[in-house]
Design an enzyme around this catalytic site. Sequence first.
Site, short mmCIF file in Angstrom:
data_model
loop_
_atom_site.label_atom_id
_atom_site.label_comp_id
_atom_site.label_asym_id
_atom_site.label_seq_id
_atom_site.Cartn_x
_atom_site.Cartn_y
_atom_site.Cartn_z
N ARG A 16 -10.40 4.21 -1.78
CA ARG A 16 -9.90 3.47 -0.61
C ARG A 16 -10.19 4.34 0.63
O ARG A 16 -9.36 5.15 1.03
CB ARG A 16 -8.40 3.20 -0.73
CG ARG A 16 -8.03 2.13 -1.73
CD ARG A 16 -6.56 1.77 -1.64
NE ARG A 16 -6.19 0.65 -2.48
CZ ARG A 16 -5.77 0.75 -3.74
NH1 ARG A 16 -5.66 1.93 -4.32
NH2 ARG A 16 -5.45 -0.34 -4.42
N ARG A 32 2.15 -9.80 -1.04
CA ARG A 32 2.26 -8.71 -2.02
C ARG A 32 3.29 -7.65 -1.63
O ARG A 32 3.74 -6.87 -2.46
CB ARG A 32 0.89 -8.04 -2.21
CG ARG A 32 0.35 -7.40 -0.96
CD ARG A 32 -1.13 -7.04 -1.10
NE ARG A 32 -1.32 -5.68 -1.61
CZ ARG A 32 -2.51 -5.08 -1.68
NH1 ARG A 32 -3.60 -5.74 -1.31
NH2 ARG A 32 -2.61 -3.87 -2.13
N HIS A 37 0.81 -1.22 0.00
CA HIS A 37 0.00 0.00 0.00
C HIS A 37 0.85 1.27 0.00
O HIS A 37 0.42 2.30 -0.51
CB HIS A 37 -1.04 -0.03 1.11
CG HIS A 37 -2.17 -0.92 0.74
ND1 HIS A 37 -2.24 -2.22 1.15
CD2 HIS A 37 -3.22 -0.72 -0.07
CE1 HIS A 37 -3.30 -2.78 0.62
NE2 HIS A 37 -3.93 -1.89 -0.13
N ASN A 52 -4.47 -7.11 -6.75
CA ASN A 52 -3.36 -7.03 -5.79
C ASN A 52 -3.47 -8.15 -4.76
O ASN A 52 -2.50 -8.83 -4.45
CB ASN A 52 -3.39 -5.68 -5.06
CG ASN A 52 -3.37 -4.51 -6.01
OD1 ASN A 52 -2.98 -4.68 -7.17
ND2 ASN A 52 -3.80 -3.35 -5.56
N ARG A 82 -15.53 2.29 -1.52
CA ARG A 82 -15.33 0.99 -0.87
C ARG A 82 -15.37 1.13 0.63
O ARG A 82 -14.80 2.07 1.19
CB ARG A 82 -13.99 0.38 -1.31
CG ARG A 82 -13.80 -1.02 -0.77
CD ARG A 82 -12.53 -1.66 -1.26
NE ARG A 82 -11.35 -1.06 -0.66
CZ ARG A 82 -10.11 -1.40 -0.96
NH1 ARG A 82 -9.89 -2.33 -1.88
NH2 ARG A 82 -9.09 -0.83 -0.37
N CYS A 123 -9.98 -3.03 -10.41
CA CYS A 123 -9.37 -1.84 -9.81
C CYS A 123 -8.01 -2.15 -9.18
O CYS A 123 -7.40 -1.30 -8.56
CB CYS A 123 -10.31 -1.21 -8.78
SG CYS A 123 -10.76 -2.33 -7.45
C1 PEP Z 1 -6.72 -5.10 -4.66
O1 PEP Z 1 -6.56 -5.93 -3.78
O2 PEP Z 1 -6.40 -5.29 -5.85
C2 PEP Z 1 -7.31 -3.79 -4.35
C3 PEP Z 1 -7.65 -2.94 -5.30
O3 PEP Z 1 -7.46 -3.46 -3.04
P1 PEP Z 1 -6.23 -2.96 -2.12
O4 PEP Z 1 -5.04 -2.75 -3.00
O5 PEP Z 1 -6.67 -1.75 -1.42
O6 PEP Z 1 -6.04 -4.13 -1.19
MG MG Z 2 -7.41 -5.62 -1.84
#
Ligand code: PEP
Ligand code: MG
Length: 577
Positions: free
Chosen positions: A299, A466, A192, A455, A335, A503
């Site tokens: 977000r 990740r 993030h 992600n 979201r 997204c």
């Molecule tokens: C994802 O997981 O791809 C997503 C868009 O949510 P975040 O990156 O906020 O976990």
């Molecule tokens: Mg996510």
Amino acid sequence: MKTESENILKGIAAAPGIAISKAFLYTKEKEEIVNDPITDVNDALQNLDTALQQSKKELRKIFSLAVDKLGEKRAAIFEAQIMILDDPILVETIQNRIRNEKRVPEYIVNDEISKYTDLMNLSHESYMKERSHDIEDIKNRIIRNLKKKKWKSRITNDVVVITTTVTPSDTVLFSRVNVKGYVTDFGGLTSHAAIVARSLNIPAVVGLHDATNRIKENDQIIIDGYKGEVIINPSVKQLQHYQNKIDKHAKEDHELIKLRDLSATTLDGKEIQLMANLDLMEEMEFIVQNKAKGIGLVRTEQLFEVYETFADEEEQFNVYKKIAERIYPEIVTIRAFDIGGDKVLPVDLKEPNPFLGWRGIRLLLDNPQLFKTQIRAVLRASSHKNIKFMLPMISSVDEVRASKEIIDQCRSELKKEGKQFDKHMSVGIMIEIPSAAILINDFAGEVDFVSIGTNDLIQYLLAVDRGNDIVSNIYQEFHPAVVRTLNDIIKSGKKTKTPVSMCGEMAADPFAVPLLVGFGLDSLSVFASAVPHIKKIIRNIDFKEVELMAKKCLELKTEKEINNTIHEYYNKKIKTK
Ligand code: PEP
Ligand code: MG
């Protein structure tokens, strides 16, 4: 002077852009306590007070979350920590020592609180030893808050921050002091912190392993966020090369601006809805300028990160309303809080596996009050009918039904109160957990839309963290299992007439876009500054051609084969245009 290759460090290109600036070493992991003298006692006392207040606010926020889930008893740890902060004897002792000894507050805090923990550690009772960790925690929290102020004040002008890791809130903090780039020892492309850096348009290279050892304070740094390279004290030739690159990119950006008013339509006429993600209010104008066709992901946990307690209904309502009005008549997808994982409060709850723990919808369903406050705010902001609401981390139909029940309760409450809201506000879910991808057909009829969060989907499908650069080579967008799962979701959406969007960061990868369009995906949401570039890619795609290419990829058995097929197509058909 070093040879040219010796001064280049290679990492992961986490946020595009090039910056040339001085290095600032942000070594927060080393909670080094120096016994420095001070000259301004009042200033030091003021800092102490601010740090104590800040620590209290943070603990209250954690307590309010933990109390429902962990129960009063376990959450009481946080309450006890707040009480320690309020202990007049301790606070007065620290204040007096600052006055008398004229030493930096963090030194006195450390010395004073360590007296307690040392005593407790001597005890033979395990209970006492355990409690000493809690006191150690509070000590570190106060020291961290004392130092934060110092770090903030030390960064005076344009620097590249060199650090071991950054959190999303560090990134936000730094954006306020005009940081030119980030270089970190650890971290992955979809962590993030990297996402926030992209939102803020700040170049970042992560996962360099030894950047904090190799780079010294005030070294001149070139950060290449396209290639994932960092150059320490560049030669004249290297500087010239990068200056040329900066000029070239500026020219290209200028060219892309011309596409602003054109639609994201393929050569053979298939229009793709190209939206933007919003993480911070700072991005709003940028999204509007880039003519994104709506906002595919807000977000919200990131938006309110800077708030010291959870934002109340009114505060949230005002923010959502502002976004909805600014993007109108386009649509915004808000979201629900995706708290947990590497966002907001994970460290303090001490979960052994935060990404597999109390995160997203799980935390919201366990905290109905927090959830309801947000739903009410979103509903109230929806009166212009351009808001969609999206649930994160859904793994089952049960979670959807439980959430919808709460949403319905909020609707009835607002109706009774005579408040305006969109009675037909769409409710959708993120597909980011493999179980949800498997159950994709079952969500039709339960939800109004789905959005693929690659992600997390990639992280959970491949069991690859990740945010961990050590395994970043096996965090693969084009792994056959990922590619086939994406196709299944998109095809299921077509079959069941459930709108599908994406997204996750994969939607902003120029190489992935032809494949996704080839699968039939017709809605993407990308970080704001990627909108023009992705539009250019789409405008150079022939849908019939990418459909064939995507079909071929479904039959390939290895990531390498898929990657090669995609790159071959890209180099032949897109790059040259
Ligand atoms: C994802 O997981 O791809 C997503 C868009 O949510 P975040 O990156 O906020 O976990
Ligand atoms: Mg996510």
